[in-house]
Design a protein around this motif. Structure first.
Motif, PDB file in Angstrom:
ATOM      1  N   VAL B 346       0.805  -1.425   0.011  1.00 25.19           N
ATOM      2  CA  VAL B 346       0.078   0.081   0.032  1.00 25.19           C
ATOM      3  C   VAL B 346       0.926   1.090  -0.049  1.00 25.19           C
ATOM      4  CG1 VAL B 346      -1.608   1.604   1.350  1.00 25.19           C
ATOM      5  CG2 VAL B 346      -1.905  -0.953   1.198  1.00 25.19           C
ATOM      6  N   ILE B 347       2.225   1.257   0.974  1.00 22.69           N
ATOM      7  CA  ILE B 347       2.859   2.256   0.927  1.00 22.69           C
ATOM      8  C   ILE B 347       3.374   2.632  -0.614  1.00 22.69           C
ATOM      9  CG2 ILE B 347       4.871   3.336   1.838  1.00 22.69           C
ATOM     10  CD1 ILE B 347       4.199   1.888   4.681  1.00 22.69           C
ATOM     11  N   GLU B 348       3.985   1.551  -1.100  1.00 21.46           N
ATOM     12  CA  GLU B 348       4.647   1.596  -2.425  1.00 21.46           C
ATOM     13  C   GLU B 348       3.422   2.129  -3.482  1.00 21.46           C
ATOM     14  OE1 GLU B 348       6.660  -1.832  -3.574  1.00 21.46           O
ATOM     15  OE2 GLU B 348       8.029  -2.068  -1.772  1.00 21.46           O
ATOM     16  N   LYS B 349       2.469   1.916  -3.435  1.00 19.67           N
ATOM     17  CA  LYS B 349       1.274   2.289  -4.369  1.00 19.67           C
ATOM     18  C   LYS B 349       1.084   3.931  -4.121  1.00 19.67           C
ATOM     19  CE  LYS B 349      -1.837   0.236  -6.842  1.00 19.67           C
ATOM     20  NZ  LYS B 349      -1.108  -0.321  -8.211  1.00 19.67           N
ATOM     21  N   LEU B 350       1.140   4.442  -2.779  1.00 21.52           N
ATOM     22  CA  LEU B 350       0.931   5.769  -2.591  1.00 21.52           C
ATOM     23  C   LEU B 350       2.205   6.418  -2.737  1.00 21.52           C
ATOM     24  CD1 LEU B 350      -0.633   5.437   1.012  1.00 21.52           C
ATOM     25  CD2 LEU B 350      -1.968   6.346  -1.095  1.00 21.52           C
ATOM     26  N   GLU B 438      10.178  15.599  -1.586  1.00 20.95           N
ATOM     27  CA  GLU B 438       9.822  14.189  -1.949  1.00 20.95           C
ATOM     28  C   GLU B 438       8.912  14.480  -3.170  1.00 20.95           C
ATOM     29  OE1 GLU B 438       6.872  12.666   0.386  1.00 20.95           O
ATOM     30  OE2 GLU B 438       7.261  10.700  -0.159  1.00 20.95           O
ATOM     31  N   PHE B 439       9.189  13.370  -4.191  1.00 23.26           N
ATOM     32  CA  PHE B 439       8.337  13.278  -5.417  1.00 23.26           C
ATOM     33  C   PHE B 439       6.854  12.898  -4.868  1.00 23.26           C
ATOM     34  CE2 PHE B 439       6.635  10.016  -8.384  1.00 23.26           C
ATOM     35  CZ  PHE B 439       6.663  10.859  -9.422  1.00 23.26           C
ATOM     36  N   ALA B 440       6.008  13.545  -5.553  1.00 22.18           N
ATOM     37  CA  ALA B 440       4.755  13.084  -5.362  1.00 22.18           C
ATOM     38  C   ALA B 440       3.855  12.910  -6.695  1.00 22.18           C
ATOM     39  CB  ALA B 440       3.955  14.380  -4.553  1.00 22.18           C
ATOM     40  N   PHE B 441       2.739  12.214  -6.680  1.00 23.70           N
ATOM     41  CA  PHE B 441       2.158  11.916  -7.878  1.00 23.70           C
ATOM     42  C   PHE B 441       1.017  12.939  -7.934  1.00 23.70           C
ATOM     43  CE2 PHE B 441       3.425   7.513  -6.819  1.00 23.70           C
ATOM     44  CZ  PHE B 441       3.874   7.350  -8.053  1.00 23.70           C
ATOM     45  N   THR B 442       0.615  13.387  -9.110  1.00 26.92           N
ATOM     46  CA  THR B 442      -0.375  14.507  -9.432  1.00 26.92           C
ATOM     47  C   THR B 442      -1.531  14.077 -10.193  1.00 26.92           C
ATOM     48  OG1 THR B 442       1.096  15.165 -11.039  1.00 26.92           O
ATOM     49  CG2 THR B 442       1.071  16.530  -8.781  1.00 26.92           C
ATOM     50  N   GLY B 443      -2.437  14.747 -10.347  1.00 20.73           N
ATOM     51  CA  GLY B 443      -3.553  14.717 -11.053  1.00 20.73           C
ATOM     52  C   GLY B 443      -4.190  13.438 -10.990  1.00 20.73           C
ATOM     53  N   ARG B 444      -4.260  12.687 -12.318  1.00 22.63           N
ATOM     54  CA  ARG B 444      -5.162  11.449 -12.802  1.00 22.63           C
ATOM     55  C   ARG B 444      -4.432  10.387 -11.803  1.00 22.63           C
ATOM     56  NH1 ARG B 444      -8.635   8.157 -14.868  1.00 22.63           N
ATOM     57  NH2 ARG B 444      -7.415   6.717 -16.000  1.00 22.63           N
ATOM     58  N   ASP B 447      -4.885  10.225  -8.135  1.00 25.38           N
ATOM     59  CA  ASP B 447      -6.333   9.781  -7.790  1.00 25.38           C
ATOM     60  C   ASP B 447      -6.374   8.267  -8.005  1.00 25.38           C
ATOM     61  OD1 ASP B 447      -7.010  12.254  -7.606  1.00 25.38           O
ATOM     62  OD2 ASP B 447      -7.885  12.450  -9.503  1.00 25.38           O
ATOM     63  N   VAL B 448      -5.812   7.622  -9.207  1.00 25.42           N
ATOM     64  CA  VAL B 448      -6.020   6.396  -9.376  1.00 25.42           C
ATOM     65  C   VAL B 448      -5.253   5.480  -8.312  1.00 25.42           C
ATOM     66  CG1 VAL B 448      -5.022   4.334 -10.776  1.00 25.42           C
ATOM     67  CG2 VAL B 448      -6.198   6.508 -11.876  1.00 25.42           C
ATOM     68  N   ARG B 449      -3.982   6.004  -8.014  1.00 25.67           N
ATOM     69  CA  ARG B 449      -3.280   5.123  -6.884  1.00 25.67           C
ATOM     70  C   ARG B 449      -3.938   5.208  -5.525  1.00 25.67           C
ATOM     71  NH1 ARG B 449       2.242   3.925  -7.500  1.00 25.67           N
ATOM     72  NH2 ARG B 449       2.652   3.897  -9.785  1.00 25.67           N
ATOM     73  N   GLU B 450      -4.659   6.564  -5.206  1.00 25.77           N
ATOM     74  CA  GLU B 450      -5.270   6.748  -3.815  1.00 25.77           C
ATOM     75  C   GLU B 450      -6.337   5.657  -3.826  1.00 25.77           C
ATOM     76  OE1 GLU B 450      -5.663   9.527  -1.501  1.00 25.77           O
ATOM     77  OE2 GLU B 450      -3.438  10.002  -1.775  1.00 25.77           O
TER      78      GLU B 450
END
Lengths: 147, 503, 139
Positions: B346-350, B438-444, B447-450
Motif C-alpha cells: 500500500v505504501i509503495e502504491k501511494l 519528495e516526489f509526489a504523484f499528481t492529477g489522475r 487519484d488512481v493510486r489513492e
C-alpha cells in the motif's frame, strides 16, 4: 553392476557441483542438469538393480494369477525416477527460458554482473515502463504484443 | 473423510484449471479465485474441527492401503496450516484484484496462485515422502513464474538465484529420499518413522537426517542457505512477496517439523543441537540484515529469515511447550508477515517506492494506515498483548525450562533488534516529516493510486483483525497449539492412524 | 523464421498426420504397455513444433485451433475429474473405475485411468507448445 553405477553417480555429482560453481550462467544450468540426473541415477541404483536372468521376475502379475510369487524386481524406484525426470524436464525448460531472458536483459551471462537485486537502492524493481511493448517478454516466456 | 482430505488439493487444482480456461475474462477469474480460496478456507476449518474431535484423519488415494499407496494425512498441525493457507490465499486474491497492475493480473496470475496453493496444501497433507517432493516441485514451478512475471531485470536476476538454489535443494532432497529408501525400503512417512527407529546403523541415519536438514533448510532459508531469500523476495510486486513470505518459506519449516519430530528422533543430542545452533545463527543473520537495510520490503525479507530461526529454535528445544510455542509462532507469523507485506504494498502504491530515506509524513497524512501498520509491526516485534508476544513468551519459557540459557540470551537480543528494525520503519516512514523534495504523484495518476490503495486496505484490515484476535484469544489458541505439540511428540498416534496398527 | 526450406515443409506436411496418429496410438497403448499420456503429448507437441518450424508459429496455432494455455486448463480439469469419479462411484480419490458399458471398438475398455491419461496428454501438449511457440515468436 551397482558399484559401477555408484561410481558414475559420484562422478556426476562431482561434475554437477563443479559446473554449479562456475560464473557463467549457462554452465550453472548445465551443472544443475547433470546434478539432477545424478540424483535420478542414484534413485535408480537405490532400488537394488536386478536382472531377469538371475531368477528375479518382472514385477508384473501374469495373466490368470492373483499375485506375484517368488522374488521380483522393485518397481517403485523406476516410477520415482520417471516422475523426477518429468519434473526436471519442465523446470529445466523454464530455467533455460529464464536464462535467455536474463541474458537479454543484462547483456551477459556472467553471474557477477547480475547484482541489480542488491545494488539498486530505492527503486521499485517490479515497476513496468509506461510505454507498451517496451518490456521484452512479459511472462518470462511470452513476448508482449507491441502496440 | 476421503473427500474432505482431497478437497484442499482438488479445489485449487480445479480453480487453476477454470481460471486458465477463462483466460480472457478477468472478472470471472477473480470471482473463481475468490470462491476457490473461500472454499479452501472453509475446508480447512472443517478438517480442523474433524481432527479436533476424531483424531488424525487419513485418506488413501486410489484405494491402495498404506504403506503401498499414496496417503493423505491430516493431524492438528496440517489442519491448522491448511486453514492458515486458506486465510492467506483469500486475502491475497482480494489484494491482487485491488493492487496488481492489469497486465500482470491478466497474464495468468490467478492460475499460478492457485497452483501454488495446491502445492502448499499438498505438502501439508501428504503422508508420503516422495509426494512431498512432488508437491514441493509443483509449488516451486508456480513460484518461479510468479516471481518473474513481468520480466523486469531485477525480477529475472532474483528469480534465477531463487531457481538455482531451490533446484539444488530439490536434488539433495531426492538424494536423501533415495538413500533412505535404500536403507528402509519405504517412502510412507509413518512407515519410515517405525523403520528408522529400528534401524541398527545410527551413523547412516544421522547422515540422512543432515541431508534432509540441508534440503529443507534451503527451502526454509535457514542460516548458511538463506541468501537467496533477501535477494529475490523484494523484486516482484508486493502481493507476490506477501504470499511467498506467508506461505512458501513456512512449507520448508513444516517439512523440518515433520521430519525432526517423527522420523529422526533417535539421536536428539546430535540432530537437535545442530538445529539449535543453526536456529540461533539464522536469527542473528536475519535480524542483522534487517537492521542494515533501508527499504521496507528488504527489511521485511530479512525479518522472514530471523523468524524462521525462531521457529526452528522451538523445534530444536523439542519439548511440549517449545513445540506449542513454535506452532503458535508459525500461525502468528503467517498472518502478520503477509499483512506487513500488504502494508508495504500500500505504501509503495501511494508513494511509488519503499525507500525509507525518501519516505516520511505518513502518520500525518494517513492515520488509519499508520495504526494498522503499528499493530502488525508491534505484533511481529512481540509487544503485549499482541500475538507475537505470546509466541515469543512461550518459546522463552520453554528455553528456560530446558536450560538452554545461551539460546534464550540470543533470542532476547534478536527480539530487541527486531523491535529496533520495526521502529526504524515507523520512525522514518511514518513519524518523520516528509523530506522537502519528495516526489509526489499528481492529477489522475494520484487519484488512481489513492483509490487503489484505499481498496487494498480491505484485506489489510481483515488480516489485522485476525492478528489482534490471535492476541486476545491467546488462551484457546495456545490450548490448541499444546494439543498439536502433544500429537507431534507422540508419533505413534500418527503411525497407528496411517498404518492401522498392522505392522 | 522468415524463410523455410521446401524439403522441411513438404516433409512436415506428410509427417504431421502420421505423428498425430502415432501420438494417439501411444496414448491408447499406455495403460498396459510402454506409452501413455506424457509420451503421447510430447510426440503431438513435436508434430506441431515441426509445423511451427517450417511454416511459422502462427500457422501451427491455426492448425491447433485451441490456445495452448486453455488446453492445459482443460487437461487439468479432465485429469482432476477422473480422480473425482473414483471418489464418487468408488472408494477413494483417483481409484480406477472401469464401467462395463464403456467400450469402444478400436480403443478398447474406457476407464478413469484412461481419461486421466487423456488429461495428461492435453496438459503436456499445452505446456510444451506454449513454451515452444513463444520462444519462436520471440525470434
Amino acid at each position: 553392476m551397482e558399484s559401477w553405477l555408484a561410481i558414475v553417480v559420484g562422478f556426476m555429482y562431482a561434475a554437477g557441483f563443479f559446473m554449479l560453481l562456475r560464473r557463467s550462467l549457462m554452465k550453472v544450468i548445465i551443472g544443475l542438469s547433470i546434478f539432477t540426473h545424478g540424483a535420478n541415477l542414484l534413485l535408480f541404483t537405490a532400488g537394488n538393480v536386478t536382472r531377469v536372468g538371475d531368477g528375479v521376475q518382472l514385477p508384473i502379475v501374469p495373466h490368470g494369477a492373483a499375485a506375484l510369487t517368488g522374488a521380483y524386481a522393485d518397481p517403485l524406484p523406476q516410477a520415482l525416477v520417471l516422475t523426477a525426470i518429468v519434473i526436471s524436464f519442465g523446470i529445466q525448460a523454464f530455467a533455460l527460458v529464464l536464462v535467455r531472458r536474463a541474458y537479454q536483459a543484462v547483456g551477459s551471462d556472467d553471474l557477477d554482473r547480475m547484482t541489480s537485486t542488491d545494488t539498486e537502492e530505492g527503486a521499485l524493481l517490479h515497476e513496468l515502463p509506461r510505454r507498451r511493448g517496451s518490456v521484452r517478454g512479459f511472462l518470462p516466456w511470452r513476448r508482449t504484443r507491441a502496440a | 473423510m476421503d473427500t474432505l482430505l482431497v478437497l484442499p488439493i482438488l479445489i485449487p487444482l480445479a480453480t487453476a484449471a477454470l481460471t486458465l480456461i477463462a483466460a480472457r475474462a478477468l472478472r470471472i477469474q477473480r470471482a473463481l479465485s475468490f470462491a476457490g480460496m473461500a472454499s479452501l478456507l472453509i475446508t480447512g476449518v472443517v478438517i480442523l474441527l474433524h481432527v479436533d474431535e476424531h483424531g488424525i484423519a487419513v485418506a488413501q488415494a486410489g484405494g491402495w492401503a498404506a504403506p503401498y499407496g499414496i496417503t493423505l494425512v491430516a493431524d492438528r498441525l496440517s489442519a491448522l496450516l491448511v486453514t492458515a493457507a486458506g486465510v492467506v490465499g483469500l486475502a491475497t486474491t482480494v489484494f491482487t484484484g485491488f493492487s496488481l497492475d492489469r497486465r500482470r493480473e491478466r497474464a495468468s496470475f490467478y492460475p499460478l496462485l492457485n497452483v501454488l496453493l495446491m502445492g502448499v496444501c499438498g505438502s501439508f497433507l501428504t503422508g508420503d515422502l516422495f509426494n512431498l517432493y512432488v508437491c514441493f516441485e509443483v509449488m516451486l514451478m508456480a513460484s518461479f513464474v510468479l516471481l518473474t512475471l513481468g520480466g523486469t531485470r531485477a525480477q529475472l536476476e532474483g528469480g534465477l538465484k531463487y531457481l538455482i538454489l531451490n533446484l539444488v535443494s530439490s536434488a539433495i532432497f531426492l538424494t536423501a529420499g533415495g538413500l533412505l529408501y535404500r536403507a528402509v525400503g519405504t517412502l510412507n512417512m509413518a512407515d519410515i518413522a517405525e523403520q528408522v527407529a529400528a534401524y541398527p546403523d545410527t551413523g547412516l541415519m544421522d547422515t540422512l537426517a543432515m541431508l534432509f536438514l540441508v534440503a529443507f533448510g534451503l527451502k526454509a532459508a535457514m542460516f548458511p542457505f538463506f541468501f537467496w531469500l533477501p535477494a529475490s523476495y523484494h523484486t516482484p510486486p508486493p502481493v507476490v512477496s506477501a504470499v511467498f513470505a506467508g506461505l512458501l518459506s513456512k512449507v520448508g519449516v513444516y517439512a523440518l517439523l515433520r521430519t525432526f519430530t517423527m522420523m529422526f528422533t533417535g539421536h536428539l543430542a546430535f540432530t537437535h543441537t545442530v538445529l539449535a545452533v543453526l536456529a540461533c545463527a539464522t536469527m542473528i543473520a536475519g535480524v542483522l540484515g534487517a537492521v542494515a537495510q533501508m527499504e521496507i520490503r528488504r527489511i521485511l525479507s530479512f525479518q522472514i529469515v530471523s523468524s524462521i530461526g525462531f521457529l526452528i529454535l522451538g523445534l530444536a528445544l523439542m519439548s511440549k511447550i517449545a513445540l506449542a510455542g513454535a506452532v503458535f509462532y508459525l500461525l502468528h507469523n503467517i498472518v502478520v508477515k503477509t499483512n506487513l507485506f500488504f502494508l508495504a504494498g500500500v505504501i509503495e502504491k501511494l508513494r511509488g517506492h519503499g525507500d525509507l530515506r525518501r519516505l516520511g509524513g505518513l502518520w500525518r497524512e494517513r492515520p488509519v494506515l499508520s495504526v494498522l501498520f503499528l499493530v502488525s509491526a508491534l505484533s511481529l516485534a512481540g509487544i503485549p498483548p499482541l500475538s507475537g508476544f505470546w509466541a515469543k513468551l512461550v518459546l522463552l519459557r520453554a528455553g528456560l525450562e530446558g536450560e538452554w540459557y545461551w539460546a534464550i540470551g540470543i533470542a532476547v537480543v534478536v527480539a530487541l533488534l527486531t523491535l529496533y528494525s520495526m521502529t526504524k520503519i515507523w520512525a522514518l516512514a511514518f513519524w518523520k516529516d516528509a523530506p522537502p523534495n519528495e516526489f509526489a504523484f499528481t492529477g489522475r495518476e494520484r487519484d488512481v493510486r489513492e483509490k487503489s490503495a484505499r481498496r487494498a486496505m480491505l484485506p489489510v484490515v481483515a488480516l489485522t483483525v485476525v492478528t489482534v484476535a490471535i492476541g486476545f484469544l491467546a488462551g484457546p489458541i495456545f490450548e490448541m497449539a499444546l494439543a498439536t505439540a502433544e500429537q507431534l511428540l507422540d508419533p505413534s498416534q500418527y503411525v497407528t492412524a496411517v498404518l492401522g496398527g498392522v505392522s | 523464421m522468415n524463410q523455410s526450406s521446401i524439403v522441411l515443409g513438404t516433409a512436415v506436411r506428410l509427417m504431421l498426420p502420421v505423428l498425430l496418429v502415432y501420438s494417439l496410438f501411444l496414448l491408447q497403448r499406455g495403460h498396459h504397455a510402454p506409452g501413455g499420456g506424457f509420451v503421447g503429448g510430447l510426440v503431438a507437441a513435436a508434430a506441431f513444433s515441426l509445423v511451427a518450424l517450417s511454416d511459422g508459429p502462427g500457422r501451427a496455432r491455426r492448425i491447433l485451433r485451441v490456445q495452448p494455455l486453455r488446453l492445459m486448463g482443460l487437461g487439468l480439469l479432465v485429469a482432476a475429474g477422473s480422480g473425482v469419479v473414483g471418489l464418487i462411484w468408488g472408494d477413494a480419490f483417483l481409484q480406477g473405475i472401469w464401467p462395463k458399458w464403456a467400450y469402444l471398438p478400436v480403443i478398447g475398455k474406457i476407464g478413469t485411468p484412461f481419461t486421466f491419461d487423456v488429461g495428461v496428454f492435453m496438459v503436456v501438449l499445452g505446456f510444451a507448445l506454449e513454451v515452444f511457440f513463444t520462444l519462436l515468436e520471440d525470434e
